[in-house]
Design a protein around this motif. Sequence first.
Motif, mmCIF file in Angstrom:
data_model
loop_
_atom_site.group_PDB
_atom_site.id
_atom_site.type_symbol
_atom_site.label_atom_id
_atom_site.label_comp_id
_atom_site.label_asym_id
_atom_site.label_seq_id
_atom_site.Cartn_x
_atom_site.Cartn_y
_atom_site.Cartn_z
ATOM 1 N N SER A 118 0.836 -1.183 0.000
ATOM 2 C CA SER A 118 0.000 0.000 0.000
ATOM 3 C C SER A 118 0.879 1.244 0.000
ATOM 4 O O SER A 118 2.004 1.230 0.504
ATOM 5 N N LEU A 120 1.929 4.255 1.536
ATOM 6 C CA LEU A 120 1.897 4.979 2.795
ATOM 7 C C LEU A 120 2.778 6.214 2.678
ATOM 8 O O LEU A 120 3.777 6.206 1.958
ATOM 9 N N THR A 176 -2.530 11.331 6.820
ATOM 10 C CA THR A 176 -3.515 10.994 5.789
ATOM 11 C C THR A 176 -4.953 11.293 6.201
ATOM 12 O O THR A 176 -5.856 11.236 5.361
ATOM 13 N N ILE A 183 -5.956 2.141 4.794
ATOM 14 C CA ILE A 183 -5.032 2.287 3.669
ATOM 15 C C ILE A 183 -4.466 0.927 3.281
ATOM 16 O O ILE A 183 -4.350 0.598 2.098
#
Length: 324
Positions: A118, A120, A176, A183
Amino acid sequence: MLPSENFPPVIFLLGPTASGKSQIALDIAENFPVEIISVDSAQVYRYMDIGTAKPEPETLVRTPHHLINLIDPDQSYSAAKFRQDALKIMNEICQRNKIPLLVGGTMLYFRALQDGLSVLPPANKELRQGLEEMAKKVGWPVMHHKLSEIDKETAIRIKPTDSQRIQRALEVCYLTKQPMSSILQSRHQADFPFQVIRIALLPSDRSELHQRIAKRFETMLNRGLIDEVQLIRQQFPDLNIESPSMRCVGYRQACLYLDNVIDNKALLDMGIAATRQLAKRQLTWLRNMRTTDKLFEFDCLETNLTIKINNLLNSTIPAHLSLT
């Protein structure tokens, strides 16, 4: 579901610690045109030999392993970097008309390699300093509680004393404006142009695996694990018990012993218990993998294991890459 048969084959040899993966990999290398790639987040460190159960130097000369001894213990390595390095080496091996054989127990690396990671956000120095200052005032267990309020799913997976992971999870949440768990669930399906043969070594008797684990850790101590850790700490004085390399199973307990926090008996008991916990987590990963990937499962306690695995590979990999 396997990718197209037009893709080159790759072998994943997975299993918990003490399941015999390293020896099986060497046996496969005796009979098939493979090159071994280590999938072990601890074996990437130089000087950490005994506690990571690295192959002996003469074995590495006879059967070279990729992705071993990459960095010093005061440096860091990530799943993303592993994926980048592994894919490069896998393509090179295939160009040599050989089969990549990936062997290890770092299940996150296997998953990252096949499925990608993912996206990040990168570390934010100012935010991290702020979180560290706050933790100094209230303690990491309180910071863990703050994390549980905004990302309960991630907090459940992290110990209240795991400062590094608590800090990172909070950092991601604040940067975020959403939970890190959300996420991670939106992981991007990565390009992985290989036909994967997944071989899982699983114990039919968990208690026998525990006996193997106890014997393994006792052997490490007898071979000089404490001296190894002491030399590493002398060579890299900035290391501490929270450094990624010293958090590896066995090394953390050895540090506690050298710091006079625990005695000989506690060192042995805690080392064995930590290794059992690692094996338990690895087996959980493998059970979950069954739901998404095809696994060829073998009892790691069987005596004729090599023969059975060789038979599988002979019937699975392309004919021109069969026994040499």
